[in-house]
Design a protein around this motif. Sequence first.
Motif, PDB file in Angstrom:
ATOM      1  N   THR A 209      55.906  20.370  19.171  1.00 13.77           N
ATOM      2  CA  THR A 209      55.370  20.848  19.598  1.00 13.77           C
ATOM      3  C   THR A 209      54.258  21.068  18.396  1.00 13.77           C
ATOM      4  OG1 THR A 209      56.444  23.030  18.579  1.00 13.77           O
ATOM      5  CG2 THR A 209      57.134  22.128  20.517  1.00 13.77           C
ATOM      6  N   ARG A 210      54.047  20.402  17.551  1.00  4.97           N
ATOM      7  CA  ARG A 210      52.689  20.327  16.547  1.00  4.97           C
ATOM      8  C   ARG A 210      51.926  20.310  16.910  1.00  4.97           C
ATOM      9  NH1 ARG A 210      55.101  15.419  15.928  1.00  4.97           N
ATOM     10  NH2 ARG A 210      53.442  13.989  15.952  1.00  4.97           N
ATOM     11  N   VAL A 211      51.677  19.497  17.713  1.00  7.89           N
ATOM     12  CA  VAL A 211      49.876  19.133  18.711  1.00  7.89           C
ATOM     13  C   VAL A 211      49.734  20.378  19.141  1.00  7.89           C
ATOM     14  CG1 VAL A 211      48.511  17.872  19.824  1.00  7.89           C
ATOM     15  CG2 VAL A 211      50.294  16.450  18.643  1.00  7.89           C
ATOM     16  N   PHE A 212      50.401  21.120  20.443  1.00  3.52           N
ATOM     17  CA  PHE A 212      49.781  21.946  20.584  1.00  3.52           C
ATOM     18  C   PHE A 212      49.622  23.600  20.441  1.00  3.52           C
ATOM     19  CE2 PHE A 212      52.261  18.904  23.353  1.00  3.52           C
ATOM     20  CZ  PHE A 212      51.437  18.909  24.721  1.00  3.52           C
ATOM     21  N   VAL A 213      50.248  22.592  19.072  1.00  5.46           N
ATOM     22  CA  VAL A 213      50.292  24.768  18.490  1.00  5.46           C
ATOM     23  C   VAL A 213      48.835  24.485  17.158  1.00  5.46           C
ATOM     24  CG1 VAL A 213      51.175  25.976  16.442  1.00  5.46           C
ATOM     25  CG2 VAL A 213      52.479  24.684  18.322  1.00  5.46           C
ATOM     26  N   ALA A 214      48.870  23.264  16.965  1.00 12.53           N
ATOM     27  CA  ALA A 214      47.467  23.328  16.364  1.00 12.53           C
ATOM     28  C   ALA A 214      46.519  23.282  17.603  1.00 12.53           C
ATOM     29  CB  ALA A 214      47.784  21.850  15.817  1.00 12.53           C
ATOM     30  N   ALA A 215      46.283  23.387  18.895  1.00 10.50           N
ATOM     31  CA  ALA A 215      45.427  23.753  19.436  1.00 10.50           C
ATOM     32  C   ALA A 215      44.798  25.054  19.856  1.00 10.50           C
ATOM     33  CB  ALA A 215      45.724  22.770  20.930  1.00 10.50           C
ATOM     34  N   GLY A 216      46.517  25.627  19.029  1.00  8.86           N
ATOM     35  CA  GLY A 216      45.930  27.307  19.742  1.00  8.86           C
ATOM     36  C   GLY A 216      47.487  27.773  20.917  1.00  8.86           C
ATOM     37  N   TRP A 217      48.239  27.023  20.982  1.00 11.44           N
ATOM     38  CA  TRP A 217      49.089  27.337  22.233  1.00 11.44           C
ATOM     39  C   TRP A 217      49.712  28.612  21.001  1.00 11.44           C
ATOM     40  CZ3 TRP A 217      51.701  23.569  26.368  1.00 11.44           C
ATOM     41  CH2 TRP A 217      50.678  23.577  26.440  1.00 11.44           C
ATOM     42  N   THR A 218      51.020  29.544  22.106  1.00  8.84           N
ATOM     43  CA  THR A 218      51.659  29.656  21.966  1.00  8.84           C
ATOM     44  C   THR A 218      52.911  29.785  21.793  1.00  8.84           C
ATOM     45  OG1 THR A 218      51.624  32.032  23.568  1.00  8.84           O
ATOM     46  CG2 THR A 218      49.685  32.256  22.213  1.00  8.84           C
ATOM     47  N   ARG A 253      59.743  16.377  25.435  1.00  7.50           N
ATOM     48  CA  ARG A 253      58.369  15.375  24.933  1.00  7.50           C
ATOM     49  C   ARG A 253      57.534  14.883  25.871  1.00  7.50           C
ATOM     50  NH1 ARG A 253      61.375  11.949  20.963  1.00  7.50           N
ATOM     51  NH2 ARG A 253      60.818  12.805  18.366  1.00  7.50           N
ATOM     52  N   PHE A 254      58.204  14.391  27.496  1.00 12.56           N
ATOM     53  CA  PHE A 254      57.804  14.220  28.897  1.00 12.56           C
ATOM     54  C   PHE A 254      57.175  15.685  29.426  1.00 12.56           C
ATOM     55  CE2 PHE A 254      59.143  14.643  33.034  1.00 12.56           C
ATOM     56  CZ  PHE A 254      58.741  13.436  33.736  1.00 12.56           C
ATOM     57  N   ARG A 255      57.435  16.159  29.171  1.00 16.08           N
ATOM     58  CA  ARG A 255      57.634  17.533  29.806  1.00 16.08           C
ATOM     59  C   ARG A 255      56.235  17.755  29.365  1.00 16.08           C
ATOM     60  NH1 ARG A 255      61.457  21.034  33.232  1.00 16.08           N
ATOM     61  NH2 ARG A 255      63.021  19.925  34.334  1.00 16.08           N
ATOM     62  N   LEU A 256      55.767  18.226  28.120  1.00 15.72           N
ATOM     63  CA  LEU A 256      54.829  18.873  27.549  1.00 15.72           C
ATOM     64  C   LEU A 256      53.910  17.588  27.710  1.00 15.72           C
ATOM     65  CD1 LEU A 256      56.047  20.455  23.743  1.00 15.72           C
ATOM     66  CD2 LEU A 256      55.287  21.266  26.527  1.00 15.72           C
ATOM     67  N   SER A 257      54.122  16.041  27.888  1.00 11.91           N
ATOM     68  CA  SER A 257      53.627  14.779  27.949  1.00 11.91           C
ATOM     69  C   SER A 257      52.155  15.527  28.980  1.00 11.91           C
ATOM     70  CB  SER A 257      53.736  13.954  28.200  1.00 11.91           C
ATOM     71  OG  SER A 257      54.751  13.993  29.251  1.00 11.91           O
ATOM     72  N   MET A 258      52.586  15.847  30.276  1.00  9.78           N
ATOM     73  CA  MET A 258      52.187  16.205  31.733  1.00  9.78           C
ATOM     74  C   MET A 258      50.611  16.395  31.368  1.00  9.78           C
ATOM     75  SD  MET A 258      53.579  14.513  33.718  1.00  9.78           S
ATOM     76  CE  MET A 258      55.189  13.445  33.453  1.00  9.78           C
ATOM     77  N   TRP A 259      51.018  17.974  29.913  1.00  8.02           N
ATOM     78  CA  TRP A 259      49.706  19.263  29.530  1.00  8.02           C
ATOM     79  C   TRP A 259      49.299  18.120  28.369  1.00  8.02           C
ATOM     80  CZ3 TRP A 259      49.313  24.282  31.337  1.00  8.02           C
ATOM     81  CH2 TRP A 259      50.018  24.527  32.022  1.00  8.02           C
ATOM     82  N   LEU A 260      49.328  17.012  28.651  1.00 11.62           N
ATOM     83  CA  LEU A 260      47.392  16.014  28.271  1.00 11.62           C
ATOM     84  C   LEU A 260      46.730  15.494  28.335  1.00 11.62           C
ATOM     85  CD1 LEU A 260      49.999  14.174  24.497  1.00 11.62           C
ATOM     86  CD2 LEU A 260      49.057  16.170  24.525  1.00 11.62           C
ATOM     87  N   ASP A 261      45.355  15.147  28.078  1.00 15.27           N
ATOM     88  CA  ASP A 261      44.402  14.279  28.871  1.00 15.27           C
ATOM     89  C   ASP A 261      44.561  13.668  28.485  1.00 15.27           C
ATOM     90  OD1 ASP A 261      43.475  14.920  26.090  1.00 15.27           O
ATOM     91  OD2 ASP A 261      42.086  15.848  26.911  1.00 15.27           O
ATOM     92  N   GLU A 262      43.828  12.154  29.509  1.00 13.40           N
ATOM     93  CA  GLU A 262      43.426  11.115  28.462  1.00 13.40           C
ATOM     94  C   GLU A 262      43.251  10.358  27.566  1.00 13.40           C
ATOM     95  OE1 GLU A 262      39.533  12.623  30.411  1.00 13.40           O
ATOM     96  OE2 GLU A 262      41.520  12.488  30.678  1.00 13.40           O
ATOM     97  N   HIS A 263      42.328  11.441  27.065  1.00 13.03           N
ATOM     98  CA  HIS A 263      42.891  11.325  25.267  1.00 13.03           C
ATOM     99  C   HIS A 263      43.821  11.815  24.412  1.00 13.03           C
ATOM    100  CE1 HIS A 263      38.613   9.935  26.529  1.00 13.03           C
ATOM    101  NE2 HIS A 263      38.185  11.265  26.776  1.00 13.03           N
ATOM    102  N   GLY A 264      44.493  12.367  24.611  1.00 17.92           N
ATOM    103  CA  GLY A 264      45.672  12.933  24.766  1.00 17.92           C
ATOM    104  C   GLY A 264      45.319  13.752  23.648  1.00 17.92           C
ATOM    105  N   ARG A 265      45.030  14.986  24.109  1.00 19.58           N
ATOM    106  CA  ARG A 265      44.418  16.412  23.654  1.00 19.58           C
ATOM    107  C   ARG A 265      44.925  17.321  24.622  1.00 19.58           C
ATOM    108  NH1 ARG A 265      38.358  15.636  23.393  1.00 19.58           N
ATOM    109  NH2 ARG A 265      38.373  14.738  25.484  1.00 19.58           N
ATOM    110  N   PRO A 266      45.540  18.195  24.095  1.00 19.34           N
ATOM    111  CA  PRO A 266      46.159  19.102  25.254  1.00 19.34           C
ATOM    112  C   PRO A 266      45.952  19.240  25.812  1.00 19.34           C
ATOM    113  CG  PRO A 266      47.260  19.572  22.653  1.00 19.34           C
ATOM    114  CD  PRO A 266      45.896  18.335  22.199  1.00 19.34           C
TER     115      PRO A 266
END
Length: 357
Positions: A209-218, A253-266
């Motif tokens: 979850t490092r990418v999502f936490v870096a984007a401000g997720w709780t 990884r599969f569930r969280l990949s649905m929350w990424l845009d076309e550029h791979g950003r959360p």
Amino acid sequence: MPEGMRRAPSQQAFIRAVKQHADALTLKCHAYRNLTEVAGKLADWADWTTLTTRPTEQRIADDLDLALSTVKRWIRWLREHGFLGVVEEGTTVRFRRGNRCGLDDDGHGNRAAVWVLCVPAPELDDHYLRTDKTTTEPPSCTSRRGVQEGPTHAREERSTPRRRNRISTTTEATATPGTRKHALQIAQKIHDASTTLRRLSPWYIRHLTRVFVAAGWTAGDVLHALDHQPDGAAWTYTWTSRDQIRNVPGWVRFRLSMWLDEHGRPLPGKSQRLAAAAAKLRAEQAVMREQFEAMNARRVGGPVELPPRLSRAEALAPPPVRVRGSGSGPSAAYRAARTALDEKRLGEAHRVAASTS
């Protein structure tokens, strides 16, 4: 007894030998923790005299809150490295031969496997039989004092809880947002809240979850994303137990990949979406308030003074009832006008009477 091994002199010697094995020291932190906890649970169930133990693998999995496959894996590791000698293989009703009614000769059902706790023989390696209690552990893992401070005998109660929280989740001010420590605190919250992710270590959850936490997720945003799609639809589950998920990291990884845009950003998480909606509503209310104040200032005759806002009790209160015979009556202006009207009517009446006579 396995070759090159002997019966363990005590339960603590067995645990110390497992923790100091060269192959155990090369394991990752969460794998090392699971191995030592399984070994500690086998030692807790061991007989004081014979050092034989016979807990079922399912009982160990339930006590440690681990998957049954994980317990089987580390028991197989202990057997392959000689730390468990097989006294009696476990049997089940299905595979027991010569028994049609499903019971053994003593009238019992399934029989659990019986193992004997073993340590390396002293003539092979004196390193495993050190009398001091110092323990060398993997550099990535903090010392598990909970195993060393456990009961010496199987029937002795522990003085401290089995698991100790080594990650501070209450003092949020101690971790700067965006740092690895802050991400580890969020991962610990996810680990404690989800029974599925409890099979992973907090360090592994931080990695996923490092990418999502870096984007401000709780932590709540991550748990919401695991159960819902970005459009708000809930995921459907085809399994009835968390043990049916064989690859938990791949599932995450599969569930969280649905929350990424076309550029791979959360994408914005649930809390971020709610905060953005609240900020938009406050901005719209501020614009409407400014428009009303400007319209009120341009009104002819000055601004309109709105009546004071009544409280709920005052608004629901019934109107006052006027009681007859009370001291309150017509005002002085009303009485003066009534007197003038009566005098005018009396003067007209006198004029009419004089003209007719």
